[in-house]
Design an enzyme around this catalytic site. Structure first.
Site, short mmCIF file in Angstrom:
data_model
loop_
_atom_site.label_atom_id
_atom_site.label_comp_id
_atom_site.label_asym_id
_atom_site.label_seq_id
_atom_site.Cartn_x
_atom_site.Cartn_y
_atom_site.Cartn_z
N CYS A 42 -14.29 -28.06 5.78
CA CYS A 42 -13.02 -27.41 5.44
C CYS A 42 -11.91 -28.45 5.28
O CYS A 42 -11.82 -29.41 6.04
CB CYS A 42 -12.65 -26.41 6.54
SG CYS A 42 -11.14 -25.51 6.20
N ASP A 83 0.87 -1.18 0.00
CA ASP A 83 0.00 0.00 0.00
C ASP A 83 0.91 1.23 0.00
O ASP A 83 2.13 1.11 0.06
CB ASP A 83 -0.96 -0.04 1.19
CG ASP A 83 -0.23 0.00 2.53
OD1 ASP A 83 1.01 0.13 2.53
OD2 ASP A 83 -0.90 -0.09 3.56
N SER A 84 0.31 2.42 -0.07
CA SER A 84 1.13 3.63 -0.24
C SER A 84 1.57 4.23 1.09
O SER A 84 2.34 5.17 1.11
CB SER A 84 0.33 4.68 -0.98
OG SER A 84 -0.74 5.11 -0.16
N GLY A 85 1.04 3.72 2.19
CA GLY A 85 1.31 4.34 3.49
C GLY A 85 0.26 5.36 3.87
O GLY A 85 0.17 5.76 5.02
N GLY A 86 -0.55 5.78 2.90
CA GLY A 86 -1.55 6.82 3.16
C GLY A 86 -2.49 6.45 4.30
O GLY A 86 -2.64 7.21 5.26
N ASP A 123 -8.20 -7.53 0.18
CA ASP A 123 -7.24 -7.83 1.24
C ASP A 123 -7.87 -7.42 2.55
O ASP A 123 -8.73 -6.53 2.56
CB ASP A 123 -5.93 -7.03 1.06
CG ASP A 123 -6.08 -5.62 1.59
OD1 ASP A 123 -6.65 -4.78 0.87
OD2 ASP A 123 -5.68 -5.35 2.73
N GLN A 126 -11.31 7.83 -4.22
CA GLN A 126 -11.78 8.25 -2.90
C GLN A 126 -13.12 8.98 -3.06
O GLN A 126 -13.71 8.93 -4.13
CB GLN A 126 -10.72 9.13 -2.22
CG GLN A 126 -9.48 8.37 -1.73
CD GLN A 126 -9.76 7.50 -0.49
OE1 GLN A 126 -10.85 7.55 0.10
NE2 GLN A 126 -8.79 6.68 -0.10
N GLY A 147 -10.93 3.92 1.14
CA GLY A 147 -11.84 4.65 2.02
C GLY A 147 -13.15 3.97 2.29
O GLY A 147 -14.13 4.60 2.68
N HIS A 198 -6.75 -21.70 9.32
CA HIS A 198 -8.13 -21.97 8.92
C HIS A 198 -8.81 -20.74 8.31
O HIS A 198 -9.42 -20.83 7.24
CB HIS A 198 -8.95 -22.48 10.11
CG HIS A 198 -10.42 -22.47 9.82
ND1 HIS A 198 -11.02 -23.45 9.07
CD2 HIS A 198 -11.37 -21.53 10.07
CE1 HIS A 198 -12.30 -23.13 8.90
NE2 HIS A 198 -12.53 -21.98 9.50
N CYS A 250 -8.36 -28.10 10.28
CA CYS A 250 -9.60 -28.86 10.35
C CYS A 250 -9.38 -30.36 10.10
O CYS A 250 -10.17 -31.18 10.56
CB CYS A 250 -10.63 -28.29 9.37
SG CYS A 250 -11.20 -26.66 9.89
N CYS A 252 -8.60 -27.61 5.34
CA CYS A 252 -7.32 -27.06 5.79
C CYS A 252 -6.63 -27.98 6.79
O CYS A 252 -7.24 -28.88 7.36
CB CYS A 252 -7.51 -25.66 6.38
SG CYS A 252 -7.98 -25.62 8.11
ZN LIG Z 1 -10.24 -25.29 8.30
#
Ligand SMILES: [Zn+2]
Length: 369
Positions: free
Chosen positions: A303, A93-96, A265, A188, A215, A334, A308, A305
């Site tokens: 799941c 990211d830009s740090g903003g 993200d 924005q 934003g 998980h 699990c 993973c």
């Molecule tokens: Zn899981």
């Protein structure tokens, strides 16, 4: 788009799209969820864990890495991919956002922002040129234009911050020198559709390799967020990836993809894990709860993973009660797996043209707990 980057749309179902964004560190299949590694580490996980859950794009934070250990040191050590041992795509990211949310602001003017470090109170200044120079030292594949986040309900301030964001985006384009990094612009404008429309038109006109919506998820309602995404995506070009910044519950992924978002993200999956909470296909679970003390069930029976497949809710609850570090690792595996897997399921549904039936069924199940 430069020869280092390309975006290919494979299929769509309504406004939902499945595509591939190609970068110097590999292909990013979209829609995708990117885990956040604030300090060049996804908290409590090793890169081996991340490979095992099929993580692809990882996000790191410019503000934090500039302050500690310093972007110049990371550059000297071969850049972020080598430093954190992540061979796949990285986004910074830009740090903003952090300057406005963490840094004690001294002064915002048209040139940049002067702020105090949250670590030692030392004074620093970010300008668009500085944000690009830091991100060039870090060396991520996708870098972000420096932007100003406003109070989302303050119209006068949102307009001023939007205009500054546009001016700064142009300066970021001018300042950028590396050809192996794709610069994304950020829309924005708070919760105001008219401002968001103007911002989307301006950012789209810069013809960058990708565009982001900033934003949001900062206190507005879900309805307001969905309206803004619709207004902005009606304007942003179809043939460029669209990144919804800092948004990422299972519901948000489905609702965002439905409105044309490709990249997400969020710190939520790992933050929740450190606070004992897990996503499931039937809503959120608090694993510290006494009712799990005797449960032989995994967090989510559907799941696949590592957590699990190997551990019961009772074991994880025991780790939480005993304050063992492994609880954060197991729940993080998980939670991230669930979002990464959901993005892949969504992608497959779009390719098979059945996302329009997948989405309401999944959303209904999430509200069932
Ligand atoms: Zn899981």
């Amino acid at each position: 788009m430069s020869k280092n980057f390309s975006f290919e749309l494979l299929e769509n179902d309504g406004d939902a799209r499945a595509g591939i964004f190609r970068t110097p560190h590999g292909e990013i299949p979209t829609p995708i969820f990117a885990p956040v590694g604030t300090q060049a580490t996804v908290k409590s996980l090793t890169p081996a864990h991340l490979h095992e859950i099929n993580a692809n794009l990882i996000l790191a934070n410019t503000y934090h890495l500039y302050l500690r250990p310093g972007d110049e040191l990371i550059s000297e050590l071969g850049g972020l991919h080598k430093f954190m041992s992540w061979p796949n795509p990285i986004l910074t990211d830009s740090g903003g956002f952090q300057v406005f949310s963490l840094g004690g602001i001294n002064k915002i003017d048209d040139e940049g922002v002067t702020f105090k470090s949250h670590i030692d109170g030392a004074k620093h200044r970010f300008t668009p040129e500085k944000a690009i120079a830091i991100q060039e030292n870090l060396g991520a594949d996708i870098i972000m234009a420096f932007d100003e986040c406003s109070e989302p309900y303050d119209q006068a301030y949102s307009e001023k911050a939007m205009q500054r964001t546009h001016n700064w985006a142009q300066r970021c384009v001018q300042a950028k020198t590396r050809q192996d990094q794709a610069l994304f612009g950020i829309v924005q404008g708070g919760i105001f559709p008219e401002l968001r429309q103007r911002s989307a038109e301006f950012i789209a006109s810069l013809d960058l390799p990708g565009n982001a919506i900033g934003g949001l998820s900062v206190g507005e309602t879900k309805e307001e967020m969905h309206t803004i995404i619709e207004v902005v995506n009606a304007i942003l070009p179809v043939n460029k990836p669209r990144y919804l910044m800092g948004v990422g519950t299972p519901e948000d992924l489905i609702n965002g993809v439905m409105r044309g978002i490709d990249i997400f993200d969020c710190v939520l999956p790992t933050r929740l894990a450190r606070h004992k909470a897990a996503f499931t296909r039937n809503g959120r679970l608090n694993l510290g709860n006494a009712k799990h003390a005797h449960s032989t069930q995994p967090i989510d029976a559907m799941c696949t993973c590592y957590t699990c497949q190997n551990f019961s809710r009772a074991y994880i609850r025991h780790l939480i009660a005993a304050k063992e570090l492994l609880s954060a690792t197991l729940i993080s595996i998980h939670n991230l797996h669930m979002l990464i897997d959901l993005a892949q399921e969504i992608r497959q549904a779009i390719i098979e043209k059945c996302f329009h039936t997948f989405a309401p069924t999944y959303l209904l199940a999430l509200s069932n707990l």
